[in-house]
Every structure is written in C-alpha cells, then in structure tokens.
Design a protein around this motif. Structure first.
Motif, PDB file in Angstrom:
ATOM      1  N   LEU A 682      -9.342 -17.325 -33.162  1.00  0.00           N
ATOM      2  CA  LEU A 682      -8.395 -18.135 -33.936  1.00  0.00           C
ATOM      3  C   LEU A 682      -7.094 -17.369 -34.160  1.00  0.00           C
ATOM      4  O   LEU A 682      -6.002 -17.949 -34.108  1.00  0.00           O
ATOM      5  N   ILE A 684      -5.616 -15.328 -32.253  1.00  0.00           N
ATOM      6  CA  ILE A 684      -4.764 -15.277 -31.054  1.00  0.00           C
ATOM      7  C   ILE A 684      -4.554 -16.665 -30.460  1.00  0.00           C
ATOM      8  O   ILE A 684      -4.164 -16.800 -29.303  1.00  0.00           O
ATOM      9  N   GLY A 685      -4.847 -17.702 -31.283  1.00  0.00           N
ATOM     10  CA  GLY A 685      -4.532 -19.061 -30.855  1.00  0.00           C
ATOM     11  C   GLY A 685      -5.445 -19.617 -29.784  1.00  0.00           C
ATOM     12  O   GLY A 685      -4.986 -20.369 -28.908  1.00  0.00           O
ATOM     13  N   GLN A 686      -6.732 -19.279 -29.809  1.00  0.00           N
ATOM     14  CA  GLN A 686      -7.693 -19.810 -28.844  1.00  0.00           C
ATOM     15  C   GLN A 686      -8.847 -20.487 -29.579  1.00  0.00           C
ATOM     16  O   GLN A 686      -9.980 -20.012 -29.603  1.00  0.00           O
ATOM     17  N   PRO A 687      -8.572 -21.658 -30.216  1.00  0.00           N
ATOM     18  CA  PRO A 687      -9.627 -22.345 -30.978  1.00  0.00           C
ATOM     19  C   PRO A 687     -10.788 -22.807 -30.101  1.00  0.00           C
ATOM     20  O   PRO A 687     -11.920 -22.887 -30.579  1.00  0.00           O
ATOM     21  N   SER A 721      -7.937 -25.314 -38.774  1.00  0.00           N
ATOM     22  CA  SER A 721      -6.945 -25.075 -37.712  1.00  0.00           C
ATOM     23  C   SER A 721      -6.813 -26.287 -36.794  1.00  0.00           C
ATOM     24  O   SER A 721      -5.759 -26.485 -36.179  1.00  0.00           O
ATOM     25  N   GLU A 722      -7.879 -27.102 -36.714  1.00  0.00           N
ATOM     26  CA  GLU A 722      -7.852 -28.321 -35.894  1.00  0.00           C
ATOM     27  C   GLU A 722      -7.430 -29.545 -36.696  1.00  0.00           C
ATOM     28  O   GLU A 722      -7.571 -30.682 -36.238  1.00  0.00           O
ATOM     29  N   SER A 792      -5.022 -16.819 -42.681  1.00  0.00           N
ATOM     30  CA  SER A 792      -3.933 -17.375 -41.867  1.00  0.00           C
ATOM     31  C   SER A 792      -2.575 -17.167 -42.531  1.00  0.00           C
ATOM     32  O   SER A 792      -2.485 -16.974 -43.755  1.00  0.00           O
ATOM     33  N   ALA A 828       1.051 -13.501 -32.927  1.00  0.00           N
ATOM     34  CA  ALA A 828       1.613 -13.939 -31.650  1.00  0.00           C
ATOM     35  C   ALA A 828       1.850 -12.766 -30.712  1.00  0.00           C
ATOM     36  O   ALA A 828       1.571 -12.841 -29.513  1.00  0.00           O
ATOM     37  N   ALA A 831      -1.432 -11.725 -29.337  1.00  0.00           N
ATOM     38  CA  ALA A 831      -1.954 -12.674 -28.353  1.00  0.00           C
ATOM     39  C   ALA A 831      -1.330 -12.432 -26.986  1.00  0.00           C
ATOM     40  O   ALA A 831      -1.998 -12.500 -25.949  1.00  0.00           O
TER      41      ALA A 831
END
Length: 921
Positions: A682, A684-687, A721-722, A792, A828, A831
């Motif tokens: 999460l 690194i933005g990979q849900p 996050s979703e 977050s 970011a 990531a």
C-alpha cells in the motif's frame, strides 16, 4: 564451557635471557603470515614467544592447546574465543555457527572469523602454543585455508614440537613463513652464560659454560635440569668443592632420558613435602590452590605453589596474580610416570578427585572431556544423567549429543534418562522429525520397568512428564493447540511429585498457549512463573526465552517501560550467573526482537538497529524456522519504518515463505508478516499486491487473535485506500471492542486511526476527531509514536489538524514534530526506487512452456537444486548443509540464478520459475 586460563599468556620471568636475535624474526611484516617455532620440548619456544609478545604493539590472542583440542569444533571454538578474550569484537556469528554446526567442515565459521578480522582492520597476532596436539587432517586443512585467506597484517605464530602437515612449501615460495627451528632456538654460549649467572643465580666457570653448551647443544630444559642438579649437589658440600661433578653424566635430548633425569636428579632430591605435593598434583593439567587443596585434602597449596615457583621447579604461571599455573609438560610427564608406577591406585583416586572438583566448580565440560579421554563410560553416563539437562538448557545441546554418541550402546539401551536426554538435545537442535519414535522407545522401557516392579516410581513419573512436555511442544508445531494445552497442564499437575527441574519449561509452554489464544494476561502470568522457575533451576535459555516473550506481550499491550524493565532484569540475571567470556553470549530471539520493536516504536531507530544486529548474525547462520520468521518480521518492520520499502518486502516475503514451508518445525504461531507486507505494498501504491497477500489461502490458517487482528486492520486499510469506508468500518467496529477487552492496546490505536480515516472519507468529521482523540489518549499513555508516522499521508494531515495534539504534553509535542518533519513524497520516491531494479510482475513475458526458450542462459542442474531447496523454505546455511558445499558456494549459485531469471530476491525467483515451468505451481 571453555577453560579461560588457556587464553592467558605465560608470565615473563624478568630474570629470563632476553633473546633479541630471535624476537626480531617474529616481528610482523609483509608478506609474512606465519611464524613457525618448531623444536622438541624444553627448547624455550613458549618463553621466546611470550617475551616477544610483551614487546609487540599489536593485539595478541593466545591459546594454549592440549590433547582435548584435537576436535574441529572444539579447536575453532577455542581459537575464536581466544580472539574474543583478547578484545576482538563481532565474533558472535562465528560462535553461533560453531555451536550449531555438527560436521567437521566448519567453513562458514572460519570464513566468518576471517571476515571479522578483515572488518576489524587491526594487526592481530594469534599464538597457538603446543600445536603438536592437533593431529587431525581436517583441522590441518582448515588451518591451511585460514592462513591462505588471512587479512593483511594478521600474523599467526605456531609453537609446536613437530612440523605440522601444512602447505609449507607453497607458503615458503610466497615468503609467508618465518621458521625458527631447533638450531636457532639453541642457546649460544653467551646466552648459556647469562642463563646460569642471572636466571639460575649460579657461578659457573667459563670452561663449565662451554661444556654445558656442548653437551646440551643449547637445550635450555636440559640446562635447567643441570643447573638444578648442580644447585642441589653444591648445597650439600663444602664451599671449596667443585660443582662440575653434577655435569659429568652425558645428557640426551631423548625425552625418556630427560624423564629419568627429572626423577633421579630433581624429584628425588626435593624435601618429602615438595615431592608429595608434586606427585599428588601431577594429575592436574592446570593448577590453582583451591583445586590442589581439594585433591590433597590440605590447606597449604598456595604456599606450596609459590615455593615451587621460587625454586624454578618447572611451574609456569598462567596469570600475573599467581593463581593459575601449569607444570612444564616434560616435568609433569615424569611425575605422572612415577606415581602411576609406584602407586597406581592413588593416581586413579587423585584423578577422580580432580574431576570431582571440576564438576563441583562448574567446569563440567572440561571434566567430561577428560572422562571421555579415559573412556570411563559408566562415569560419563552418571555425569550426563546429573548435569546433562542443565547443559542442554544452558545452550550446550550439541556437545551433549556428541557425548551421548560416544557412549557404548549398552550404557544407553536400558537407560531411559539418557535416552530422554538425547530427545531433549534433538529438540533444542530443532531435529523434530524423528522424535516420536524415540519417545515411544522411552515409554516402552518405562512400561517394562513397571512390569518388572522397578522401585523408582518417582523417576518413572518424572520421565513420563518429560515425554508429555515434549509432545505438547510437538503438538504446537502441528497447530494442535488443544492437545498441547491439555498435555502441558497435565505436566504441571504432576510436576510437584517428580524430581525433574522443568517447571520453567512447562510454564513457558503455558505462556505460549495463552499467547496463542490472545490471552495476554494469562500469558504474562505463566511467563513470569517461567522466568522465576528458570532462575531457580538455573536454566538461562528458558529464562531468556520466557522473559523475551513476556516483554513482547508487554510491548503489544502498551506497557513499554515495563517491557524494558523485564528485558533489563532478565539480561542482568543471565549475565550475572552465566558470564562465560569464552562462550558466545546467549541470545533470546524474543527478547532482542522486543527491544528492537520498542526502540523502533519510540523512534530511536539507531538503538533499534543495534538490538537487531545480533539477530541478523543469528539468522544468517541458520536460525531455527520460528526464530527466522520473528527476526525477518522485526527486520522488515524496521526497514518499513526507515522507508526502505523494497528491503522490507524482501524480508517479510521471506518470513512468510519460511513460516509456510517449515510450519511443522515451529512450536508457536509467529507474528503475522502478511499484515505488514500488505502495508508495504500500500505504501508504494500497489493495492492489488496488498489484496493478493491478504486474501491468500494461508491467511485462513491464522489462529492467534493478535495475528488475525493485524490482518484485519491491514485489510481495513486496503478498503479505505480503495474508497470503501463502509466495509472498513464494519471490520473495525467489530474488532475494536475485542482488542480493548483483551488489552491489545497497540492494535486498538491502529484500529482507531484507520477508523478515523474511514470516517473522514465519509465526511463524518466529528466522529473522525473523536476516534483520533481516543487513539491519541491511549498512545500517549503507552508511549507509542512510530505507528502514527507509518499511517497514510491523509491521516498525518488529520492528526496535525486535530485538537488532540494541541495540548502542551511532551509526548504530543514529540509526535507533532515527527509528523511535521516527515517527507511528503517519501512513499512516491521509494516506489520509484523499488520499481527500478527489475521488471514489474505484470511486465513479465508470457511463458511459452519451454524454459529453455524463455531464458537467455538455462539454469544449471546445481542452480535448479538450489531453487528447489529455496522453494522448500531452507535458509542458505541449510542449503549448504544439504548439498554438502560451503555457504559461499550457495550464495554464488543464488547470485547466478537471480541473474538468469532477472530477479532480485527469493520470492521473485520462485514466481518467475513457476511462470517458466521450472517449478511446479
């Protein structure tokens, strides 16, 4: 337990001849790596090297070897401990590898020692005295390897009666060796003159000096014997008598003649009390007043030792306080020859008294080594029956297994206690696979005893309790928690009626059970009892493990100050009662992990890393699977806190893999690395990756409420996050009351924070602030800090704007400053770094089914074998053992297959191999 006096350099006698011409040859210098001082006994080898050591500036590790050291693991344990005794730091990995390695190669430990010396960078000198006792080819090969790869500036000095079978011709060509042989060691006329005039205090004429030099060929032991004989002879004549008569008999370098000379010209001319003392103490390889008093049944031993020292009667001080001594080997051999010939019964009695003193004074391993040498198997069986359990629980399970293997089968066949000792040894060595048949054998033996009306009913009950206790731990490894708990409680009910000192281990099992059920209060009570009884029973490993798990629970409950006190108290007790500088420091995985987590949570990341460091050395050398999972989990959490997300993912995936593949070898349910791994994805933005982790079928195997809560909170984070706050709140509103009831305060804070974020997404600002205030109140009391920084960026903004952080408390100010100083783009940036080294999972080429068509260079058979073992969950050290190669070779294979598969870590390699059909799905 190793003998610390073996690391003491013999004290230099200020009257001894200073041999400058030889000392200069021993000085370090490029490209020399080895000083080889070889000569028969009595040539002054040790004295020369000791004198040189007093003048050299570099650090010196000294080791006096004896006949017990001709065993690879023991030899290298002493070498590593000699360096540690001399001040070398960072050798814990070497010691741990030696303690856990049961074969003769020991290459990983030797390599670790070389790396430690290289990292230290000092110009170390290692002196190995009496190297002639090392006869095994395997040790000679290992020493050859050690010299071949010595770091620059490190020098080894071997003192030996014979030339060792090392690759000396090759080293001579490379100018690595400085040899000092008998011809060089032999005293010159000038040195001979100085020896008699100054060292021995005798007036010897020039003709006599030359005669002695000629007859002894400069052999200092023979000269000393001659001088002592001359001194005794001269004292019995008038002042005008000539002293040369004592030297008329020819002297021979053959040790048999020297022994005869010692007996006839030295021993027989001493007063009766001195002779009696010498003969009575000859059985002791090393002497101190307490030991001598015990075996002689007298109280004047210190005075007698000082008398021998003043008369130069071959007594060599081992320290500067005149507490520990040893006899010159030739002199001691002659004494032993005399007493064994004249009074063999007394010689045997004195030897027995010596061993009893060693056993009574905590030098059990040294005593056992001598018993094994004498092959007194009944006594060895009795000593193991008495001391074996405490040795195992003190971390010496591998030596106990070795000694049991040395016993004849007849000594063990009908001895249920020794068989049970072997089971405990295998249990602590994590050899769980074949324990059940061994337990059944012990049960059969006990049943036969009952049938034969054997009288020791109490002993039989104790062994039955031990069997049940082992089976309770095996049940935990199968996740059979009810059976484990029932067995443990039955043991606890029976244990007061037995003689077995295992209350500590039993209460530790109860603590694991309660922890596994999420009952932190019950676990804390049981573990406090485990610590108490572990101290009573003198079981340091159990005290450390129980105290470590207790601190881990206190940390999760939010009592971090109490957890630190627990760690400090436990560590202090262990160090006070088991401070053996020759052994690696006992390490508790739970305790070090708890300290790492506490300091990480307090945002003292350097302190956290310091407590993690010994665990990394532990896991790199092959920790047992449960400890491996804990260490990698804590390691991953620290990396996550420091923003090293890619590394955190690697460690946590490894923890998940080992925990899944080696579950049957783990006697508790380790922390849920899946929850933390999902948070990394999460961050690194990979849900999608986070969902895949949390919805894995393995997630349903989790039974520990703490682990279920961790996974549920991470799943709620994923839903937020979703943009699915309703589903997240549904999970959290069911979880928070249970966490509060069970005092899972860390989880309460996390759940309240995620709940606040979900409420903010819904626009329910008042409810959001209420949950933030609750979380801040709980965390302020507990001292939690870092968990806020790991949430977050949205939560960071909500917290900074919250009235809950506007008070003037120091904790609130610290948290506010920490949140305000976080880098906004840290996630970011990380990531981008994480995605740079290799292909993303969705960028992999579509497999064709033919591995050879997918790889530019196919995997070798060895690389495939390594891959299969990685897939089975083995650590590098275990792979090396399985394949019969060095760990460095395994690392090379892994490096090659990573390159061929275009991956950077284990889990990627396994996934890629499955895509290509190299591994089965």
């Amino acid at each position: 337990m190793l003998l610390t006096t073996k690391f003491l350099r013999p004290a230099s006698d200020p009257r001894a001849v200073q041999r400058e011409r030889l000392s200069s040859l021993l000085a370090p210098g490029h490209p020399k790596r080895l000083n080889l001082v070889v000569a028969p006994a009595g040539f002054g080898k040790t004295t020369l090297v000791s004198q040189w050591c007093t003048r050299t500036t570099g650090p010196i590790a000294w080791l006096s070897l004896d006949e017990h050291d001709d065993e690879p693991r023991r030899f290298w344990q002493y070498v590593v401990s000699a360096f540690e005794h001399a001040g070398l730091t960072g050798v814990e990995a070497c010691q741990k590898s030696l303690a856990s390695n049961s074969d003769d190669s020991l290459s990983s430990a030797i390599t670790a020692l070389l790396n430690t010396l290289a990292s230290d960078g000092s110009s170390w000198n290692l002196v190995l005295d009496d190297f002639q006792f090392i006869a095994r080819d395997s040790i000679q090969r290992q020493v050859g390897y050690f010299v071949d790869y010595l770091p620059s500036g490190v020098t080894i000095t071997l003192i030996s009666r014979t030339e060792p079978p090392l690759p000396l011709p090759r080293w001579r060509v490379r100018r690595w060796v400085q040899e000092i042989h008998p011809a060089l060691l032999a005293f010159s006329e000038d040195e001979c003159r100085e020896f008699f005039h100054i060292t021995m205090g005798l007036e010897i004429s020039e003709p006599d000096v030359k005669a002695i030099r000629r007859r002894t060929e400069g052999w200092v032991a023979a000269m000393q014997l001659s001088a002592l004989s001359r001194s005794k002879t001269a004292s019995g004549r008038d002042q005008n008598g000539s002293g040369s008569h004592a030297l008329r008999a020819p002297l021979n370098i053959d040790e048999r003649y020297i022994s005869d000379y010692v007996l006839s010209e030295v021993l027989d001319k001493q007063p009766e009390d001195i002779v009696a003392f010498l003969l009575d103490t000859a059985c002791c390889p090393r002497l101190c007043a307490s030991l001598c008093n015990s075996i002689r049944k007298a109280g004047d031993s210190q005075k007698m030792l000082e008398t021998l020292l003043s008369q130069n009667l071959f007594l060599i001080p081992l320290d500067n306080q005149n507490e520990w001594f040893r006899y010159h080997d030739l002199f001691r051999d002659a004494l032993l020859q005399r007493i064994q010939h004249t009074d063999p019964e007394r010689a045997h009695m004195l030897w027995q008294r010596t061993l009893n003193w060693l056993l009574d004074n905590g030098q059990v391993q040294e005593a056992i080594a001598q018993i094994v040498q004498k092959e007194d198997w009944p006594w060895l069986a009795a000593v193991l029956a008495t001391h074996g359990n405490n040795l195992i629980h003190g971390g010496y399970h591998l030596p106990v297994l070795d000694w049991l293997d040395a016993l004849p089968e007849a000594e063990i066949r009908d001895n249920a206690q020794l068989q049970m000792l072997g089971i405990w040894g295998r249990f602590f060595a994590n050899r769980l696979d074949n324990l059940e048949p061994l337990l059944a054998n012990v049960e059969d033996l006990l049943d036969r005893r009952v049938a034969d009306s054997a009288p020791d009913a109490e002993g039989a009950l104790g062994l039955q309790s031990e069997i049940s206790l082992i089976r309770s731990y095996l049940a935990r490894s199968r996740s059979d928690d009810k059976n484990a708990s029932d067995l443990t409680r039955q043991v606890l009910a029976d244990i007061d009626h037995t003689r077995i000192p295992l209350k500590s281990v039993t209460y530790y099992g109860l603590g694991l059970d309660d922890y596994g059920k999420g009952d932190l209060s019950g676990a804390e009570k049981a573990l406090k009892s485990a610590v108490h009884y572990g101290q009573v029973e003198r079981k340091p490993s159990t005290v450390l493990s129980s105290g470590g798990l207790l601190a881990w629970i206190q940390y999760n409950r939010g009592d971090m100050d109490l957890a630190l006190d627990t760690c400090t108290d436990v560590r202090r007790w262990v160090d006070q009662h088991y401070s053996d500088p020759t052994q690696p420091r006992l390490i508790s995985c739970w305790l070090s992990a708890a300290l790492t987590e506490i300091y990480r949570e307090r945002d003292q990341l350097q302190d956290a890393a310091a407590h993690l460091e010994p665990l990394l050395e532990h896991v790199n050398k092959g920790a047992e699977p449960g400890q491996h999972v804990i260490i990698q989990h804590v390691r991953g959490h620290l990396a996550f806190s420091e923003g090293r997300i890619r590394e955190a993912i690697e460690y946590l995936e490894d923890a998940e893999l080992v925990g899944r593949k080696r579950r049957e070898h783990i006697v508790f349910e380790p922390p849920a690395s899946s929850a933390l791994l999902a948070r990394c994805f999460l961050a690194i933005g990979q849900p999608a990756q986070a969902r895949q982790v949390l919805e894995s079928p393995n997630r349903h195997a989790v039974t520990n409420p703490l682990n279920r809560e961790q996974n549920s909170i991470s799943y709620a984070r994923l839903l937020v996050s979703e943009n699915k706050p309703e589903q997240a709140l549904e999970i959290l509103e069911a979880l928070i009351p249970a966490a509060e009831h069970n005092e899972h305060n860390r989880h309460r804070v996390e759940a309240l924070l995620v709940c606040a974020e979900a409420l903010a997404v819904q626009g329910r600002d008042k409810d959001c602030q209420e949950q933030l205030a609750r979380s801040v109140a709980i965390a302020a009391e507990a001292g939690f800090l870092r968990l806020f920084a790991e949430e977050s960026p949205q939560l960071h903004r909500l917290l900074l704007a919250s009235p809950a952080l506007k008070s003037s408390g120091s904790w609130q100010r610290t948290l506010t400053d920490m949140l305000a100083n976080l880098k906004p783009a840290a996630a970011a940036d990380q990531a981008e770094k994480d995605s740079a080294p290799g292909l993303k999972p969705d960028a992999r080429p579509t497999p064709t089914g033919d591995p050879s068509q997918e790889l530019a260079e196919p995997l070798s058979q060895r690389e495939k074998e390594v891959l299969e073992l990685i897939n089975a969950g083995y650590a590098n050290k275990d792979i090396a053992t399985h394949m019969g190669v060095a760990p460095a070779t395994v690392k090379a294979h892994i490096r090659n297959l990573y390159g061929k598969l275009d991956v950077g870590r284990r889990t990627e390699a396994l996934a890629r191999a499955r895509e290509l059909g190299i591994l089965r799905q």
